[in-house]
Motif scaffolding. Structure first.
Motif, short mmCIF file in Angstrom:
data_model
loop_
_atom_site.label_atom_id
_atom_site.label_comp_id
_atom_site.label_asym_id
_atom_site.label_seq_id
_atom_site.Cartn_x
_atom_site.Cartn_y
_atom_site.Cartn_z
N ALA A 21 45.76 39.44 52.03
CA ALA A 21 44.78 39.07 51.00
C ALA A 21 44.36 37.61 51.16
O ALA A 21 43.17 37.27 51.07
N PHE A 22 45.32 36.73 51.42
CA PHE A 22 44.99 35.32 51.67
C PHE A 22 44.15 35.18 52.94
O PHE A 22 43.24 34.35 53.02
N LEU A 23 44.46 35.98 53.95
CA LEU A 23 43.70 35.95 55.21
C LEU A 23 42.24 36.30 54.96
O LEU A 23 41.32 35.64 55.47
N LEU A 24 42.01 37.32 54.14
CA LEU A 24 40.64 37.71 53.80
C LEU A 24 39.93 36.62 53.02
O LEU A 24 38.77 36.30 53.28
N LEU A 116 58.43 32.63 45.31
CA LEU A 116 58.06 31.21 45.40
C LEU A 116 56.79 31.05 46.24
O LEU A 116 55.89 30.26 45.89
N TYR A 117 56.70 31.79 47.32
CA TYR A 117 55.48 31.77 48.15
C TYR A 117 54.27 32.24 47.36
O TYR A 117 53.19 31.61 47.41
N GLY A 121 50.94 29.86 46.37
CA GLY A 121 49.55 30.19 46.68
C GLY A 121 48.66 30.16 45.46
O GLY A 121 47.54 29.63 45.49
N LEU A 122 49.14 30.70 44.34
CA LEU A 122 48.35 30.69 43.11
C LEU A 122 48.11 29.27 42.60
O LEU A 122 47.01 28.95 42.12
N THR A 154 46.54 17.34 43.36
CA THR A 154 47.87 17.47 42.74
C THR A 154 48.36 18.90 42.82
O THR A 154 49.53 19.16 43.13
N ALA A 155 47.46 19.85 42.54
CA ALA A 155 47.82 21.27 42.65
C ALA A 155 48.22 21.60 44.08
O ALA A 155 49.18 22.35 44.31
N TRP A 156 47.52 21.02 45.06
CA TRP A 156 47.84 21.26 46.47
C TRP A 156 49.24 20.77 46.78
O TRP A 156 50.03 21.47 47.43
N LEU A 157 49.59 19.57 46.31
CA LEU A 157 50.90 18.99 46.60
C LEU A 157 52.03 19.77 45.93
O LEU A 157 53.08 20.00 46.52
N VAL A 158 51.82 20.17 44.67
CA VAL A 158 52.83 20.96 43.96
C VAL A 158 53.02 22.30 44.68
O VAL A 158 54.15 22.76 44.91
N GLY A 159 51.90 22.94 45.04
CA GLY A 159 51.99 24.20 45.77
C GLY A 159 52.70 24.05 47.10
O GLY A 159 53.51 24.90 47.49
#
Length: 560
Positions: A21-24, A116-117, A121-122, A154-159
């Motif tokens: 789904a992420f690939l798409l 966790l993965y 992603g979310l 910030t969301a990118w770093l937390v993720g």
């Protein structure tokens, strides 16, 4: 299928569906980017008006949203799609089966690593809905721009922090499972090469990811707590000296990031080489040529990958001595990959090749990966990397490694092991259309990038360099790439239809439809809860095909 199952097969399928789904999603992002580069002043058809005025102006992508798409495309494809599909999906599902184990060593830890993965992603995608939009500082998140960026960063770093934790838990589980839960008789040198690839990959993830996790914490502190780990003194932002600066080093982030970033390349490559080796042994009906040399090369590749990271940093002025060291190690680390690919090519010699759908993708992987590797050699030398750095040449090189390279191997694995997972076979005609269409579409997108890069075209120009006279003649290539991307997207419909149609309507097959030798084909299709009715015993190596005097052209590992 229980959502919160601890069965490694269920978790492997969860990883597979989520990463696909992420690939798409990542592909849809690049489709928008390529269309915009082809026609930068025209409204994007169909979805331009749906993106909203904060992202477009009259349906034309705004520069800020263009950068968000670029950053999130790279992040999604590398960290949320390809690596989880290779390691999380194939690794979790197949490793216990191929070594004769009933499950992973730590089933609950395994389930935790998936969730966790999923959450990571979310969190990263949530950046699109925050003020200012998603992360826009590239998939490398270079400071100081990343430190002064909008909330999406910030969301990118937390993720990323959560994603690294997931990866480390999965790696520990994989290493312990391979080293401790092998079936009787499954010595290290009787393991399939895929298992060796997963073992080395797990060590790479376990040892290389923590520096990036620490760096993410430090960058978060720079953003939220006013520290200056990566913020230099006297930095001027919007005409004013930034308050929280002093003594920090943006180059430190690059060292920490690329200490993961280059082993990450081999995290992409090694599982792909493992999958291709299994498929090539099967379609040639003969043992893999140079199995021991391939194992040694994989171990050497994993070790050396920690000594080459700064060849991404020749422009930082590290000096000729250090540049020379990283140039030498970069040339050295190309040797083990050449050994493995050469062994796979030599394995084709004298083989009675079956051109199955998995076989086509595995065979297509070899020249595409070879092209990606050869075009990477100039980037390992400072004299040629400096003019090529940050141009489309780099994009073309990396995508040949990952797209028609690693992704072809992953598609080979999906077609090859789908009967084991479901008890049904995917449709051959749709599979062949998927392969040939993907081969044409991917080369149509990425091959022109080498010419564009050699012309000096920067890869992050919002308008494709239209404002520069030197790049005035590239409109045709951009439009060809856009139509190639559209064609590639249409071709993927063959795979999507095939995947879901075959789940219910695919031809039923037995436990070993490919007449393969490795241990997973001894189990039923699909395998039961604990994989085998009794503990299997291994009596031979993984690739005993066409043995002299044998009644069949394959002898499974569990047979004497």
């Amino acid at each position: 299928m229980r959502i919160f199952s601890t069965d490694h097969k269920v978790i492997g399928l969860q990883y597979a569906l989520t990463s696909l789904a992420f690939l798409l999603l990542g592909f849809l992002m690049i489709l928008m980017i390529r269309w915009h580069l082809a026609w930068p002043t025209q409204a994007m058809p169909l979805i331009g008006a749906l993106l909203g005025e904060s992202r477009t102006s009259g349906g034309v992508l705004l520069p800020e949203f263009y950068l968000q798409l670029g950053a999130m495309h790279g992040t999604i494809m590398v960290f949320l799609a390809v690596v989880p599909l290779a390691v999380g999906a194939f690794g979790n599902y197949l490793v216990p089966l191929m070594i004769g184990a009933p499950d992973m060593a730590f089933p609950r830890l395994n389930a935790l690593s998936y969730w966790l993965y999923f959450v990571a992603g979310l969190v990263m995608l949530a950046g699109f809905f925050l003020p200012g939009g998603a992360a826009a500082s590239g998939w490398t998140s270079y400071p100081p721009l990343a430190v002064i960026a909008t909330m999406g960063q910030t969301a990118w770093l937390v993720g990323m922090f959560v994603l690294v934790l997931s990866s480390m838990l999965n790696s520990i589980n994989m290493i312990v499972t391979i080293l401790q839960l092998r079936a009787p008789g499954m010595t290290l040198m009787r393991m399939p090469f895929f298992i060796w690839a997963m073992l080395v990959t797990s060590f790479l993830l376990l040892l290389a990811f923590p520096p990036l996790q620490a760096a993410a914490v430090l960058q978060l502190m720079d953003r939220l707590a006013g520290t200056s780990f990566f913020m230099p003194s006297g930095l001027v932002v919007s005409g004013q000296i930034a308050k929280s600066t002093g003594g920090g080093s943006p180059i430190l982030w690059q060292h920490l990031f690329w200490f993961l970033g280059h082993p990450e390349v081999y995290v992409l490559i090694l599982p792909a080489l493992g999958i291709v080796s299994e498929v090539i042994a099967n379609i040639t009906r003969k043992p893999i040529w140079g199995y021991r040399a391939m194992v040694g090369a994989a171990l050497f590749m994993g070790s050396m990958s920690f000594l080459v990271w700064a060849h991404h940093m020749f422009l930082t002025g590290m000096g000729p001595t250090m540049s020379g060291f990283f140039q030498i190690t970069t040339m050295i680390i190309s040797i083990p990959s050449v050994i493995i690919v050469t062994a796979l090519v030599l394995s084709l010699s004298g083989g009675s090749i079956r051109f199955t759908v998995p076989g086509l993708f595995a065979l297509g992987f070899l020249p595409m990966f070879g092209l990606g590797g050869l075009t990477g050699l100039p980037l390992g030398l400072a004299a040629t990397d400096i003019p090529l750095h940050d141009t489309y040449y780099v994009v073309g090189h990396f995508h040949y490694i990952v797209a028609p390279g690693t992704l072809f191997a992953l598609f080979a694995g999906i077609y090859y092991w789908f009967p084991k997972v479901t008890g049904r076979k995917m449709n051959d005609l749709l599979g062949r259309l998927h392969f040939w269409g993907s081969l044409i579409g991917m080369n149509g997108i990425f091959l022109p990038m080498f010419i564009q890069g050699l012309a000096g075209m920067n890869r992050r120009l919002y308008d494709g360099g239209r404002t520069y006279e030197a790049f005035a003649g590239f409109d045709g290539s951009f439009r060809g790439q856009a139509w190639s991307a559209v064609f590639l997207g249409v071709v993927q419909l063959f795979f999507i239809v095939n995947l879901f149609w075959s789940l219910k309507r695919g031809a039923r097959v037995g436990n070993n439809p490919w007449d393969a030798t490795t241990l997973e084909w001894v189990a039923t299709s699909p395998p039961p809860a604990h994989n085998f009715e009794g503990t299997p015993t291994v009596h031979r190596g993984p690739y005993d095909y066409s043995l002299p005097g044998a009644a069949r052209d394959f002898t499974p590992q569990s047979e004497r």
